[in-house]
Design a protein around this motif. Structure first.
Motif, PDB file in Angstrom:
ATOM      1  N   ASP A   1     -25.135 -36.697   3.237  1.00 18.77           N
ATOM      2  CA  ASP A   1     -25.165 -36.354   4.480  1.00 18.77           C
ATOM      3  C   ASP A   1     -23.685 -35.446   4.680  1.00 18.77           C
ATOM      4  OD1 ASP A   1     -27.653 -36.923   5.186  1.00 18.77           O
ATOM      5  OD2 ASP A   1     -26.832 -39.084   6.188  1.00 18.77           O
ATOM      6  N   TRP A   2     -23.855 -34.456   5.555  1.00 16.57           N
ATOM      7  CA  TRP A   2     -22.481 -33.800   5.874  1.00 16.57           C
ATOM      8  C   TRP A   2     -22.725 -33.026   7.024  1.00 16.57           C
ATOM      9  CZ3 TRP A   2     -23.895 -28.618   6.004  1.00 16.57           C
ATOM     10  CH2 TRP A   2     -24.786 -28.158   5.155  1.00 16.57           C
ATOM     11  N   LEU A   3     -22.076 -32.587   7.900  1.00 13.61           N
ATOM     12  CA  LEU A   3     -22.076 -31.793   9.114  1.00 13.61           C
ATOM     13  C   LEU A   3     -21.120 -30.938   9.114  1.00 13.61           C
ATOM     14  CD1 LEU A   3     -23.182 -31.914  12.144  1.00 13.61           C
ATOM     15  CD2 LEU A   3     -21.061 -33.329  12.591  1.00 13.61           C
ATOM     16  N   MET A   4     -21.625 -29.755   9.612  1.00 14.19           N
ATOM     17  CA  MET A   4     -20.808 -28.525   9.733  1.00 14.19           C
ATOM     18  C   MET A   4     -21.113 -28.162  11.173  1.00 14.19           C
ATOM     19  SD  MET A   4     -21.203 -24.664   7.866  1.00 14.19           S
ATOM     20  CE  MET A   4     -20.648 -25.454   6.327  1.00 14.19           C
ATOM     21  N   ILE A   5     -19.975 -27.831  11.917  1.00 11.75           N
ATOM     22  CA  ILE A   5     -19.802 -27.424  13.280  1.00 11.75           C
ATOM     23  C   ILE A   5     -19.413 -25.987  13.425  1.00 11.75           C
ATOM     24  CG2 ILE A   5     -19.119 -27.939  15.429  1.00 11.75           C
ATOM     25  CD1 ILE A   5     -18.828 -30.841  14.379  1.00 11.75           C
ATOM     26  N   PHE A   6     -20.224 -25.145  14.177  1.00 12.26           N
ATOM     27  CA  PHE A   6     -19.917 -23.919  14.437  1.00 12.26           C
ATOM     28  C   PHE A   6     -19.663 -23.879  16.020  1.00 12.26           C
ATOM     29  CE2 PHE A   6     -22.094 -22.877  10.721  1.00 12.26           C
ATOM     30  CZ  PHE A   6     -21.377 -21.999  10.101  1.00 12.26           C
ATOM     31  N   ASP A   7     -18.430 -24.134  16.625  1.00 13.16           N
ATOM     32  CA  ASP A   7     -18.332 -24.163  17.900  1.00 13.16           C
ATOM     33  C   ASP A   7     -18.083 -22.782  18.432  1.00 13.16           C
ATOM     34  OD1 ASP A   7     -17.765 -25.643  20.136  1.00 13.16           O
ATOM     35  OD2 ASP A   7     -15.749 -25.956  19.901  1.00 13.16           O
ATOM     36  N   ASN A   8     -18.568 -22.594  19.611  1.00  9.86           N
ATOM     37  CA  ASN A   8     -18.301 -21.209  20.510  1.00  9.86           C
ATOM     38  C   ASN A   8     -18.780 -20.026  19.460  1.00  9.86           C
ATOM     39  OD1 ASN A   8     -17.328 -22.182  22.837  1.00  9.86           O
ATOM     40  ND2 ASN A   8     -15.255 -22.315  21.808  1.00  9.86           N
ATOM     41  N   ALA A   9     -19.826 -20.162  18.806  1.00  8.50           N
ATOM     42  CA  ALA A   9     -20.358 -19.181  18.003  1.00  8.50           C
ATOM     43  C   ALA A   9     -21.012 -18.199  18.810  1.00  8.50           C
ATOM     44  CB  ALA A   9     -21.411 -19.970  16.927  1.00  8.50           C
ATOM     45  N   ASP A  10     -20.250 -17.458  19.580  1.00  9.10           N
ATOM     46  CA  ASP A  10     -20.795 -16.589  20.669  1.00  9.10           C
ATOM     47  C   ASP A  10     -20.917 -15.180  20.159  1.00  9.10           C
ATOM     48  OD1 ASP A  10     -20.791 -18.544  22.522  1.00  9.10           O
ATOM     49  OD2 ASP A  10     -18.829 -18.181  23.215  1.00  9.10           O
ATOM     50  N   GLY A  11     -20.189 -14.776  19.046  1.00  9.21           N
ATOM     51  CA  GLY A  11     -20.328 -13.453  18.592  1.00  9.21           C
ATOM     52  C   GLY A  11     -21.888 -13.123  18.033  1.00  9.21           C
ATOM     53  N   ASP A  12     -21.783 -12.079  17.034  1.00  9.62           N
ATOM     54  CA  ASP A  12     -22.933 -11.591  16.384  1.00  9.62           C
ATOM     55  C   ASP A  12     -23.432 -12.801  15.382  1.00  9.62           C
ATOM     56  OD1 ASP A  12     -24.963 -10.462  14.686  1.00  9.62           O
ATOM     57  OD2 ASP A  12     -23.648  -8.416  14.529  1.00  9.62           O
TER      58      ASP A  12
ATOM     59  N   ARG B   1     -22.756 -19.683  23.887  1.00  8.96           N
ATOM     60  CA  ARG B   1     -23.084 -19.282  25.198  1.00  8.96           C
ATOM     61  C   ARG B   1     -24.060 -18.072  24.911  1.00  8.96           C
ATOM     62  NH1 ARG B   1     -17.448 -20.015  27.902  1.00  8.96           N
ATOM     63  NH2 ARG B   1     -17.756 -22.284  28.313  1.00  8.96           N
ATOM     64  N   ASN B   2     -24.277 -17.545  23.463  1.00  8.82           N
ATOM     65  CA  ASN B   2     -24.954 -16.388  23.206  1.00  8.82           C
ATOM     66  C   ASN B   2     -26.442 -16.724  22.957  1.00  8.82           C
ATOM     67  OD1 ASN B   2     -26.213 -14.280  21.915  1.00  8.82           O
ATOM     68  ND2 ASN B   2     -24.622 -13.961  20.653  1.00  8.82           N
ATOM     69  N   PRO B   3     -27.457 -16.399  23.948  1.00  5.09           N
ATOM     70  CA  PRO B   3     -28.885 -16.808  23.664  1.00  5.09           C
ATOM     71  C   PRO B   3     -29.472 -16.596  22.428  1.00  5.09           C
ATOM     72  CG  PRO B   3     -28.561 -15.459  25.552  1.00  5.09           C
ATOM     73  CD  PRO B   3     -27.428 -15.694  25.116  1.00  5.09           C
ATOM     74  N   GLY B   4     -28.852 -15.103  21.833  1.00  3.63           N
ATOM     75  CA  GLY B   4     -29.290 -14.737  20.580  1.00  3.63           C
ATOM     76  C   GLY B   4     -29.210 -15.593  19.588  1.00  3.63           C
ATOM     77  N   VAL B   5     -28.212 -16.632  19.327  1.00  4.03           N
ATOM     78  CA  VAL B   5     -27.813 -17.218  18.246  1.00  4.03           C
ATOM     79  C   VAL B   5     -29.378 -18.250  18.131  1.00  4.03           C
ATOM     80  CG1 VAL B   5     -26.569 -19.334  17.480  1.00  4.03           C
ATOM     81  CG2 VAL B   5     -25.551 -17.323  18.616  1.00  4.03           C
TER      82      VAL B   5
END
Length: 116
Positions: A32-43, A64-68
């Motif tokens: 098991d591993w965990l990768m975190i993308f915090d504030n992935a608000d860009g493209d 905060r980007n609903p497109g993500v």
């Protein structure tokens, strides 16, 4: 990802310092591993470049980007979190800072920080 490449287990497996090497290594890890993308608000396409292939490990996105949500993950695996109330935000800040959350003075001091 550079920090991961420097881990002893990665080094022992011959992982290079490139993003591609690390992502490939993660995609084959059987633990098991965990990768975190915090504030992935860009493209979302930029973030997608840093996701290992396969179905191993876990990835957490905050954005905060609903497109993500629609382009990287499925609706079944996403959770939309609504805005946090002022009181909850203040208590979370004080608890995270190991401060007395029951103190009215501390709550008053924390309010301008938590409400940003």
């Amino acid at each position: 990802l550079q920090d991961i490449a420097g881990e002893p287990e990665a080094q022992a497996s011959g992982v290079g310092l490139s993003v591609e090497d690390v992502l490939q290594w993660l995609s084959h890890k059987e633990c098991d591993w965990l990768m975190i993308f915090d504030n992935a608000d860009g493209d979302p396409r930029v973030v997608a470049k840093y996701i290992p292939t396969g179905n191993r490990g876990n990835i957490l996105f905050t954005s905060r980007n609903p497109g993500v949500g629609g382009s990287i993950i499925t609706r079944e695996t996403s959770i939309k979190v609504e805005d946090m109330g002022e009181e909850d935000a203040i208590l979370l800040l004080l608890k995270s800072a190991w401060l007395d959350e029951s103190s009215p003075d501390m709550q008053k001091t924390a309010s301008p920080i938590a409400i940003v």
